[in-house]
Write an enzyme that holds these catalytic residues in place. Sequence first.
Site, short mmCIF file in Angstrom:
data_model
loop_
_atom_site.label_atom_id
_atom_site.label_comp_id
_atom_site.label_asym_id
_atom_site.label_seq_id
_atom_site.Cartn_x
_atom_site.Cartn_y
_atom_site.Cartn_z
N CYS A 219 0.85 -1.19 0.00
CA CYS A 219 0.00 0.00 0.00
C CYS A 219 0.89 1.23 0.00
CB CYS A 219 -0.88 -0.01 1.25
SG CYS A 219 -1.97 1.41 1.39
N HIS B 67 -9.17 -3.90 -1.64
CA HIS B 67 -8.20 -3.12 -0.86
C HIS B 67 -8.59 -1.63 -0.87
CE1 HIS B 67 -3.84 -2.17 0.24
NE2 HIS B 67 -4.29 -0.99 -0.16
N GLU B 68 -8.94 -1.12 -2.04
CA GLU B 68 -9.26 0.32 -2.14
C GLU B 68 -10.59 0.64 -1.45
OE1 GLU B 68 -6.86 2.07 -2.85
OE2 GLU B 68 -5.66 0.57 -3.89
N HIS C 277 -10.08 1.24 2.12
CA HIS C 277 -9.61 2.59 2.48
C HIS C 277 -10.78 3.53 2.71
CE1 HIS C 277 -5.26 2.52 2.15
NE2 HIS C 277 -5.29 1.92 0.96
ZN ZN Z 1 -3.73 0.98 0.06
#
Ligand code: ZN
Length: 167
Positions: free
Chosen positions: A96, A138-139, A142
């Site tokens: 990341c 993953h995004e 966030h």
């Molecule tokens: Zn990330």
Amino acid sequence: MAVLPLLVYPDERLKQISQPVSGVDEALRTFILDLEETMRAGPGGVGIAAPQVGNFVRIAIVDVSGKPKTQSHGRLVLINPEILEWDGMAVGREGCMSVPDFTGNVIRAERIKVQALDEQGKLHTYEMNGYEARAVQHEVDHLDGLLFLDRLVSRRNDLFARKVYKK
Ligand SMILES: [Zn+2]
């Protein structure tokens, strides 16, 4: 366009939950171009989310088309993304831009269906698998204030120091 400064772990702001985008306009499209440039300026930048640059709105960009032998939709701008379906599970190594010193093994769904607006405000549904599905999960994390560090099965066994982070 501009490369924007990144928030880096353990910055507490990375835990903030981002707000939905209410309308797509020219100012937002300009921000998305800057966000994309920031992603492409990073090492191995296959995805980025708006909160990583301190803008707490639900926007992510993913582009895994540069990775060999990987199915992909190309460059994807995901505004207000919603993952509608998850299927299968796989362990994979993640990094990341906001966690430059570590990589980690994370369990993700192998296949997902995700719905999102593009930067024209048009709604799309994408079915994806493998690395692209992992990057989107993953995004989206966030946007909910989660890092891959929060999803490690074991900090002792699944977290790896990066000796050299290629610039
Ligand atoms: Zn990330």
